[in-house]
Write a protein that holds these residues in place. Structure first.
Motif, PDB file in Angstrom:
ATOM      1  N   PRO A  53       0.889  -0.937  -0.404  1.00 28.92           N
ATOM      2  CA  PRO A  53      -0.014   0.030  -0.205  1.00 28.92           C
ATOM      3  C   PRO A  53       1.217   1.166   0.216  1.00 28.92           C
ATOM      4  O   PRO A  53       0.617   2.197  -0.723  1.00 28.92           O
ATOM      5  N   ALA A  54       2.063   1.055   0.470  1.00 33.25           N
ATOM      6  CA  ALA A  54       2.143   2.547   0.136  1.00 33.25           C
ATOM      7  C   ALA A  54       3.035   2.908  -0.578  1.00 33.25           C
ATOM      8  O   ALA A  54       3.668   3.687  -1.053  1.00 33.25           O
ATOM      9  N   ASN A  55       3.775   1.401  -1.588  1.00 32.97           N
ATOM     10  CA  ASN A  55       4.680   1.782  -2.332  1.00 32.97           C
ATOM     11  C   ASN A  55       4.024   2.768  -3.355  1.00 32.97           C
ATOM     12  O   ASN A  55       4.074   3.599  -4.749  1.00 32.97           O
ATOM     13  N   LEU A  56       1.873   2.047  -3.598  1.00 32.48           N
ATOM     14  CA  LEU A  56       1.151   2.316  -4.667  1.00 32.48           C
ATOM     15  C   LEU A  56       0.890   3.723  -4.215  1.00 32.48           C
ATOM     16  O   LEU A  56       0.767   4.847  -5.335  1.00 32.48           O
ATOM     17  N   GLY A  57       0.769   4.133  -2.684  1.00 30.60           N
ATOM     18  CA  GLY A  57       0.565   5.373  -2.339  1.00 30.60           C
ATOM     19  C   GLY A  57       1.626   6.366  -2.991  1.00 30.60           C
ATOM     20  O   GLY A  57       1.536   7.542  -3.395  1.00 30.60           O
ATOM     21  N   ARG A  58       2.853   5.951  -2.682  1.00 27.10           N
ATOM     22  CA  ARG A  58       3.902   6.432  -3.210  1.00 27.10           C
ATOM     23  C   ARG A  58       3.960   7.668  -5.080  1.00 27.10           C
ATOM     24  O   ARG A  58       3.903   8.317  -5.113  1.00 27.10           O
ATOM     25  N   ALA A  59       3.626   5.660  -5.470  1.00 30.39           N
ATOM     26  CA  ALA A  59       3.126   5.866  -6.814  1.00 30.39           C
ATOM     27  C   ALA A  59       2.146   7.243  -7.169  1.00 30.39           C
ATOM     28  O   ALA A  59       2.729   7.783  -8.164  1.00 30.39           O
ATOM     29  N   ARG A  60       1.187   7.176  -6.510  1.00 33.33           N
ATOM     30  CA  ARG A  60      -0.198   8.157  -6.865  1.00 33.33           C
ATOM     31  C   ARG A  60       0.133   9.567  -6.205  1.00 33.33           C
ATOM     32  O   ARG A  60       0.240  10.324  -7.221  1.00 33.33           O
ATOM     33  N   ALA A  61       0.819   9.333  -5.453  1.00 35.04           N
ATOM     34  CA  ALA A  61       1.475  11.077  -4.713  1.00 35.04           C
ATOM     35  C   ALA A  61       2.205  11.336  -5.688  1.00 35.04           C
ATOM     36  O   ALA A  61       1.997  12.381  -5.804  1.00 35.04           O
TER      37      ALA A  61
END
Length: 238
Positions: A53-61
């Motif tokens: 979730p953190a990697n995906l959130g980082r990509a979206r950010a």
């Protein structure tokens, strides 16, 4: 025994911190506070670099901040860790298709992965068609949009994009047919109306250019012949 409990408490506390950071990061994404979201997700990744979730959130950010190239890495990691993660493939496609990346071949591959997992995914179909169009593969884009239309026959945006693609390859009859359907559903749709104007202009162009050529070219030819002989053609009196 005391050290064991201390370890358990530290794990619980760590998990709680991660959970709160994830919640806060997601909330920042919803509010389009992308830098704050990036900070939250990056904090998690300091101690858990493969946290999905953190990697995906980082990509979206990063996409929200306009940095498509940097978004590729974390999005691709999630796709490798969870090959059936639809959202990750979509984000990866968006990162490749971003204006600073413009790798439309890999973007198309990512969007195809989404459609392989979810053939009815309308957004993936639209984005795949867009990536293919950028690669000048308009006929393939038409095929993708036709598939999307089968699953979403009343979706105006799908219809309009299909009509645009037909117009691009000068299939004007098909473009008009699809546009008529779209405008029945949304008579004031601005993009549909714009494409309709383009189709009509092209039809007028196709009609008048041959006629003008038939009339003007012989006159120009005669004028050139007269001028070469040193004479000016006489205009007949009315």
């Amino acid at each position: 025994m005391q050290s064991v409990w201390l370890t358990v408490l530290m794990i619980i506390a760590s998990g709680s911190d991660t959970g709160s950071l994830l919640i806060r990061g997601e909330e920042h994404l919803k509010q389009e506070r992308f830098q704050q979201a990036l900070n939250d997700f990056s904090e998690i990744l300091k101690t858990a670099p493969k946290d999905v979730p953190a990697n995906l959130g980082r990509a979206r950010a990063l996409l929200g901040l306009g940095d498509g190239p940097k978004a590729v890495g974390p999005a691709r990691m999630v796709c490798e860790l969870e090959p059936e993660n639809l959202r990750a493939w979509m984000v990866l496609g968006d990162a490749y298709a971003h204006g600073l990346t413009q790798d439309f071949l890999r973007a198309a591959e990512a969007y195809r992965q989404v459609l392989d997992l979810d053939p009815k995914n309308r957004d993936a179909g639209l984005r795949l068609a867009r990536a293919l169009s950028y690669r000048k593969e308009v006929e393939q884009a038409i095929g993708v949009l036709q598939g999307a239309q089968k699953h979403h026959p009343e979706d105006v945006l799908v219809l309009v994009k299909l009509a645009e693609s037909y117009y691009a390859v000068r299939k004007l009859d098909r473009a008009e047919e699809v546009l008529a359907h779209a405008l029945r559903l949304a008579p004031d749709h601005p993009v549909a109306l714009r494409v309709q104007d383009q189709v009509r202009s092209r039809r007028a162009y196709n009609f008048w250019v041959p006629i003008i050529a038939i009339i003007v070219f012989p006159l120009v030819y005669l004028l050139v012949r007269f001028m070469r002989k040193g004479r000016v053609p006489q205009v007949p009196e009315s």
